[in-house]
Write a protein that holds these residues in place. Structure first.
Motif, PDB file in Angstrom:
ATOM      1  N   SER A 145      -2.987 -12.758 -30.712  1.00 57.60           N
ATOM      2  CA  SER A 145      -3.753 -12.774 -29.479  1.00 57.60           C
ATOM      3  C   SER A 145      -3.698 -14.168 -28.856  1.00 57.60           C
ATOM      4  CB  SER A 145      -5.193 -12.382 -29.783  1.00 57.60           C
ATOM      5  OG  SER A 145      -5.951 -12.425 -28.612  1.00 57.60           O
ATOM      6  N   VAL A 146      -3.406 -14.235 -27.567  1.00 57.04           N
ATOM      7  CA  VAL A 146      -3.330 -15.513 -26.853  1.00 57.04           C
ATOM      8  C   VAL A 146      -4.115 -15.398 -25.548  1.00 57.04           C
ATOM      9  CG1 VAL A 146      -1.093 -16.168 -27.804  1.00 57.04           C
ATOM     10  CG2 VAL A 146      -1.179 -14.898 -25.681  1.00 57.04           C
ATOM     11  N   ARG A 147      -4.564 -16.538 -25.064  1.00 60.12           N
ATOM     12  CA  ARG A 147      -5.209 -16.592 -23.750  1.00 60.12           C
ATOM     13  C   ARG A 147      -4.188 -17.086 -22.754  1.00 60.12           C
ATOM     14  NH1 ARG A 147     -10.112 -15.091 -22.934  1.00 60.12           N
ATOM     15  NH2 ARG A 147     -11.465 -14.924 -24.719  1.00 60.12           N
ATOM     16  N   VAL A 148      -4.087 -16.391 -21.635  1.00 59.12           N
ATOM     17  CA  VAL A 148      -3.100 -16.701 -20.619  1.00 59.12           C
ATOM     18  C   VAL A 148      -3.817 -17.075 -19.332  1.00 59.12           C
ATOM     19  CG1 VAL A 148      -1.194 -15.762 -19.275  1.00 59.12           C
ATOM     20  CG2 VAL A 148      -1.464 -15.093 -21.650  1.00 59.12           C
ATOM     21  N   ALA A 149      -3.534 -18.259 -18.809  1.00 59.28           N
ATOM     22  CA  ALA A 149      -4.047 -18.671 -17.500  1.00 59.28           C
ATOM     23  C   ALA A 149      -2.938 -18.418 -16.487  1.00 59.28           C
ATOM     24  CB  ALA A 149      -4.437 -20.137 -17.517  1.00 59.28           C
ATOM     25  N   PHE A 150      -3.287 -17.833 -15.348  1.00 60.90           N
ATOM     26  CA  PHE A 150      -2.260 -17.458 -14.381  1.00 60.90           C
ATOM     27  C   PHE A 150      -2.791 -17.505 -12.963  1.00 60.90           C
ATOM     28  CE2 PHE A 150      -4.511 -13.694 -15.647  1.00 60.90           C
ATOM     29  CZ  PHE A 150      -4.675 -12.978 -14.481  1.00 60.90           C
ATOM     30  N   ILE A 151      -1.845 -17.575 -12.033  1.00 60.36           N
ATOM     31  CA  ILE A 151      -2.126 -17.520 -10.595  1.00 60.36           C
ATOM     32  C   ILE A 151      -1.338 -16.335 -10.051  1.00 60.36           C
ATOM     33  CG2 ILE A 151      -1.894 -18.715  -8.398  1.00 60.36           C
ATOM     34  CD1 ILE A 151      -1.839 -21.325 -10.020  1.00 60.36           C
ATOM     35  N   LEU A 152      -1.992 -15.437  -9.344  1.00 63.04           N
ATOM     36  CA  LEU A 152      -1.318 -14.282  -8.749  1.00 63.04           C
ATOM     37  C   LEU A 152      -0.968 -14.572  -7.300  1.00 63.04           C
ATOM     38  CD1 LEU A 152      -3.329 -11.211 -10.027  1.00 63.04           C
ATOM     39  CD2 LEU A 152      -1.023 -11.876 -10.640  1.00 63.04           C
ATOM     40  N   LEU A 189     -10.447 -21.971 -13.882  1.00 64.19           N
ATOM     41  CA  LEU A 189     -10.803 -23.247 -13.258  1.00 64.19           C
ATOM     42  C   LEU A 189     -11.677 -22.992 -12.049  1.00 64.19           C
ATOM     43  CD1 LEU A 189      -7.254 -24.872 -13.217  1.00 64.19           C
ATOM     44  CD2 LEU A 189      -9.086 -25.369 -14.807  1.00 64.19           C
ATOM     45  N   ARG A 190     -12.533 -23.938 -11.748  1.00 66.14           N
ATOM     46  CA  ARG A 190     -13.381 -23.788 -10.559  1.00 66.14           C
ATOM     47  C   ARG A 190     -12.632 -24.130  -9.280  1.00 66.14           C
ATOM     48  NH1 ARG A 190     -19.375 -24.264 -11.952  1.00 66.14           N
ATOM     49  NH2 ARG A 190     -19.324 -24.141 -14.203  1.00 66.14           N
ATOM     50  N   GLN A 191     -11.732 -25.119  -9.362  1.00 74.53           N
ATOM     51  CA  GLN A 191     -10.961 -25.495  -8.184  1.00 74.53           C
ATOM     52  C   GLN A 191      -9.693 -24.639  -8.101  1.00 74.53           C
ATOM     53  OE1 GLN A 191     -11.689 -28.022 -10.467  1.00 74.53           O
ATOM     54  NE2 GLN A 191     -13.217 -29.233  -9.404  1.00 74.53           N
ATOM     55  N   PRO A 192      -9.293 -24.268  -6.892  1.00 71.51           N
ATOM     56  CA  PRO A 192      -8.058 -23.510  -6.746  1.00 71.51           C
ATOM     57  C   PRO A 192      -6.834 -24.375  -7.063  1.00 71.51           C
ATOM     58  CG  PRO A 192      -9.186 -23.757  -4.630  1.00 71.51           C
ATOM     59  CD  PRO A 192     -10.015 -24.428  -5.646  1.00 71.51           C
ATOM     60  N   VAL A 193      -5.795 -23.730  -7.536  1.00 67.16           N
ATOM     61  CA  VAL A 193      -4.524 -24.379  -7.819  1.00 67.16           C
ATOM     62  C   VAL A 193      -3.520 -23.853  -6.797  1.00 67.16           C
ATOM     63  CG1 VAL A 193      -2.678 -24.672  -9.510  1.00 67.16           C
ATOM     64  CG2 VAL A 193      -5.061 -24.535 -10.258  1.00 67.16           C
ATOM     65  N   ALA A 194      -2.944 -24.748  -6.023  1.00 67.24           N
ATOM     66  CA  ALA A 194      -1.995 -24.379  -4.966  1.00 67.24           C
ATOM     67  C   ALA A 194      -2.634 -23.387  -3.987  1.00 67.24           C
ATOM     68  CB  ALA A 194      -0.710 -23.815  -5.563  1.00 67.24           C
ATOM     69  N   GLY A 195      -3.923 -23.544  -3.735  1.00 63.95           N
ATOM     70  CA  GLY A 195      -4.613 -22.698  -2.777  1.00 63.95           C
ATOM     71  C   GLY A 195      -5.005 -21.326  -3.299  1.00 63.95           C
ATOM     72  N   ARG A 196      -4.773 -21.059  -4.563  1.00 60.48           N
ATOM     73  CA  ARG A 196      -5.091 -19.758  -5.156  1.00 60.48           C
ATOM     74  C   ARG A 196      -6.001 -19.939  -6.365  1.00 60.48           C
ATOM     75  NH1 ARG A 196      -2.991 -15.684  -2.457  1.00 60.48           N
ATOM     76  NH2 ARG A 196      -0.999 -16.048  -1.496  1.00 60.48           N
ATOM     77  N   PRO A 197      -6.859 -18.957  -6.648  1.00 63.08           N
ATOM     78  CA  PRO A 197      -7.710 -19.068  -7.845  1.00 63.08           C
ATOM     79  C   PRO A 197      -6.876 -18.912  -9.121  1.00 63.08           C
ATOM     80  CG  PRO A 197      -8.058 -16.972  -6.748  1.00 63.08           C
ATOM     81  CD  PRO A 197      -7.152 -17.765  -5.869  1.00 63.08           C
TER      82      PRO A 197
END
Length: 81
Positions: free
Chosen positions: A67-74, A46-54
């Motif tokens: 095979s799966v695509r995983v979206a995550f916030i570190l 995403l272009r906008q941060p989620v909860a202040g994180r990319p």
């Protein structure tokens, strides 16, 4: 690495019942390896941060699940999927 699964993953694990522990283990190992190598195979989801994180995206091979695509916030050693 600690993996926290959000509500949005519920339909996937409803379809693949009984494989949540395997998926968390494999995704955790893949994310640890990527974090150690500098996130070379990761791109922005995403272009906008989620909860202040990319928010990043990564392709993971989960053995029997395919095979799966995983979206995550570190956040340090915590990954929110």
């Amino acid at each position: 690495m600690e993996i926290i699964l959000e509500k949005t993953t519920k339909p996937f694990f409803k379809k693949h019942a009984g494989s949540q522990a395997l998926a968390k283990e494999r995704i955790g190992a893949i994310l640890e390896r990527e974090q150690a190598t500098g996130l070379t195979k990761v791109k922005l989801a995403l272009r906008q941060p989620v909860a202040g994180r990319p928010c990043f995206e990564l392709r993971c091979n989960l053995a029997k699940l395919g095979s799966v695509r995983v979206a995550f916030i570190l956040d340090g050693q915590v990954a929110r999927i």
